[in-house]
Design a protein around this motif. Structure first.
Motif, short mmCIF file in Angstrom:
data_model
loop_
_atom_site.label_atom_id
_atom_site.label_comp_id
_atom_site.label_asym_id
_atom_site.label_seq_id
_atom_site.Cartn_x
_atom_site.Cartn_y
_atom_site.Cartn_z
N ALA A 180 0.79 -1.13 0.07
CA ALA A 180 -0.24 0.04 0.23
C ALA A 180 0.86 1.28 -0.09
CB ALA A 180 -1.11 0.04 1.23
N PHE A 181 1.75 1.35 0.99
CA PHE A 181 2.68 2.64 0.95
C PHE A 181 3.64 2.65 -0.25
CE2 PHE A 181 0.99 4.02 4.87
CZ PHE A 181 1.46 5.04 5.28
N ALA A 182 4.35 1.53 -0.84
CA ALA A 182 5.13 1.65 -1.81
C ALA A 182 4.39 2.07 -3.03
CB ALA A 182 5.83 0.14 -1.85
N LEU A 183 3.25 1.57 -3.33
CA LEU A 183 2.40 1.90 -4.67
C LEU A 183 2.09 3.51 -4.52
CD1 LEU A 183 0.44 -1.31 -5.30
CD2 LEU A 183 2.67 -0.70 -6.56
N LEU A 184 1.53 3.61 -3.21
CA LEU A 184 1.05 4.99 -2.98
C LEU A 184 1.88 6.13 -3.24
CD1 LEU A 184 -1.93 6.22 -2.77
CD2 LEU A 184 -1.48 6.09 -0.28
N TYR A 185 3.08 5.95 -2.33
CA TYR A 185 3.87 6.95 -2.14
C TYR A 185 5.31 7.16 -3.05
CZ TYR A 185 0.95 8.28 1.61
OH TYR A 185 -0.15 8.71 2.44
N SER A 186 5.52 6.04 -3.70
CA SER A 186 6.70 6.03 -4.58
C SER A 186 6.75 7.30 -5.69
CB SER A 186 6.67 4.93 -5.45
OG SER A 186 5.37 4.51 -6.37
N VAL A 187 5.62 7.84 -5.83
CA VAL A 187 5.90 9.04 -6.86
C VAL A 187 6.25 10.27 -5.90
CG1 VAL A 187 3.86 8.06 -8.21
CG2 VAL A 187 3.38 9.74 -6.12
N GLN A 188 6.41 10.16 -4.65
CA GLN A 188 6.78 11.40 -3.87
C GLN A 188 8.18 12.04 -4.15
OE1 GLN A 188 6.68 10.99 0.34
NE2 GLN A 188 5.12 12.74 0.59
N PRO A 189 9.09 11.15 -4.34
CA PRO A 189 10.47 11.78 -4.85
C PRO A 189 10.52 12.00 -6.52
CG PRO A 189 10.70 9.27 -4.28
CD PRO A 189 9.49 9.84 -4.00
N LEU A 190 9.65 11.71 -6.97
CA LEU A 190 9.61 11.98 -8.46
C LEU A 190 9.08 13.47 -8.73
CD1 LEU A 190 8.41 8.70 -10.01
CD2 LEU A 190 10.88 9.35 -9.57
N MET A 191 8.42 14.06 -7.66
CA MET A 191 7.71 15.03 -8.16
C MET A 191 8.61 16.23 -8.53
SD MET A 191 5.29 15.29 -4.50
CE MET A 191 5.46 16.92 -4.35
N PRO A 192 9.99 16.55 -8.14
CA PRO A 192 10.75 17.48 -8.96
C PRO A 192 10.85 17.22 -10.41
CG PRO A 192 11.64 17.04 -6.70
CD PRO A 192 10.50 15.95 -7.08
N LEU A 193 11.14 15.78 -10.81
CA LEU A 193 11.42 15.45 -12.03
C LEU A 193 10.04 15.42 -12.84
CD1 LEU A 193 13.13 11.97 -11.71
CD2 LEU A 193 14.22 13.92 -12.22
N LEU A 194 8.99 15.28 -12.28
CA LEU A 194 7.66 15.81 -13.08
C LEU A 194 7.50 17.07 -13.35
CD1 LEU A 194 5.43 13.34 -11.05
CD2 LEU A 194 6.44 12.98 -13.48
#
Length: 407
Positions: A33-47
């Protein structure tokens, strides 16, 4: 009819093989649950860079998922009263993992947001039902430990998802990173299905949707539950906000860290694996009302340390904040499970509704403060939220228990 056939099945107690199996399964469930949900968090600057987005706009890749998850939790709890706990949790994990793989093929930011919203809806069949399963199946004196182990899986998943996406996006691409996390989610769903014991104390309720108004009334008029729900909103909103924007701070001047190094900050989640179990044991021993406010002060102290411009002190502050958050969540969530005497899955769903609503609302709103006042603005907002949470925890010290077993 024999006596054994009329006696209820014993609940799962610490030390039994079923306790080991259930905790292994729920550890993988929390991980997924946490891996799928929050894996995008460090990608925010790249996005932000790829799609020309502000920090607040980029944070929507997480907020849209947590918002959809918050809404779907209540519907999932009603479905689980008909379909059972395990089948719905397995389906939620598998579908969420497949949607994460599909995110890797998104052609535009709106398409990515749509996939992430669907992921949030699908994932609604996991967290609240897991809490309800534990409340039904685990022996009461072992519940704090079991809930702590489940949350430690969440901590490990949050850490692993962030580290995997940070390293792979730094050396390859964010798309490969998302696909890899999705595959890990598929494997976790298989292990969950294989390990989790079937429910022995679940009783199907045909009322489903018709029973929701009565369940809402029971929990929202309880003298303690609404305060526990408020804690969920404030604490999770604060936790997500800190991790949302600490990456922007550490990537920029004067630190200038790489994406991989910023992602490595998520190794601090490992502290949550320990603190959630530690706090669960303390709560079982001394009572939740006496432990909750104490572990919450650790979060506040850590937040204040992040105001420093010295990197080691900032990391120490994030470590304290993370340790305190998982300890607090472990105590509060197990308290909900102990206090709910009826409509247990709805009680868990309401707690997590506010939990993920806080993630969505506070997480995005804090982005506005980051854009306007930088890190001091973020700390100011989160400091107010944590002070309010501390006042709530102190109020809960005087809450009258429903039974002698609830402390």
């Amino acid at each position: 009819m024999s006596l054994s056939s009329t006696m209820p099945a014993p609940r799962i107690a610490a030390g039994s093989p079923e306790f080991t199996r259930s905790n292994r399964a729920l550890f993988f469930g929390g991980f997924s649950a946490f891996a799928l949900l929050y894996s995008v968090q460090p990608l925010m600057p790249l996005l932000s860079h790829e799609f020309a987005l502000s920090a607040a706009q980029s944070s929507m890749v997480l907020s849209v998922s947590t918002g959809a998850l918050a809404v779907s939790l209540v519907a999932s709890s009603a479905l689980s009263e008909r379909l059972g706990r395990k089948p719905l949790m397995v389906a939620a994990m598998a579908i969420s993992a497949l949607l994460t793989i599909l995110c890797a093929f998104a052609h535009s930011y709106p398409q990515l947001l749509a996939m992430r919203a669907l992921l949030g809806i699908a994932l609604g069949g996991m967290p609240a039902i897991a809490m309800a399963y534990l409340g039904e199946e685990i022996e009461p004196t072992s519940l704090g430990l079991s809930m702590g182990l489940y949350i430690s899986g969440s901590a490990f998943g949050g850490m692993a998802g962030r580290v995997i996406t940070s390293v792979l996006s730094d050396h390859f691409s964010w798309r490969l990173a998302m696909g890899t996390v999705g595959v890990a989610g598929v494997l976790a769903a298989w292990e969950f299905w294989r390990s989790l014991p079937v429910s022995r104390h679940f009783v199907p309720h045909g009322g489903g949707w018709r029973a929701l108004p009565a369940g809402f009334k029971v929990h929202l008029t309880d003298p303690g539950m609404p305060w526990l729900f408020a804690l969920a909103f404030l604490l999770m909103g604060s936790f997500v906000s800190l991790y949302n924007y600490i990456a922007y701070r550490l990537l920029g001047a004067p630190f200038g860290l790489s994406q991989s190094l910023v992602g490595a900050v998520s190794f601090l989640y490992l502290l949550g694996i320990y603190s959630s179990v530690w706090a669960g044991r303390l709560a079982d021993r001394f009572g939740r009302r006496h432990v909750l406010w104490v572990v919450m002060t650790i979060m506040l102290g850590g937040l204040l340390l992040t105001l420093s411009n010295w990197l080691p002190l900032i990391l120490a502050g994030v470590a304290m904040f993370t340790y305190g958050f998982f300890a607090t969540h472990s105590v509060a969530s197990s308290w909900v499970g102990r206090r709910a005497t009826t409509a247990k899955s709805l009680a868990s769903a309401l707690y997590l509704f506010f939990y993920y609503l806080g993630s969505s609302v506070v997480g995005s709103a804090t982005g506005v403060m980051w854009g306007r006042d930088g890190w001091p603005g973020v700390v100011m907002v989160l400091g107010v939220a944590l002070l309010l949470a501390l006042l709530v925890a102190l109020k809960l010290r005087g809450l009258a228990p429903l039974a002698a077993a609830e402390r």
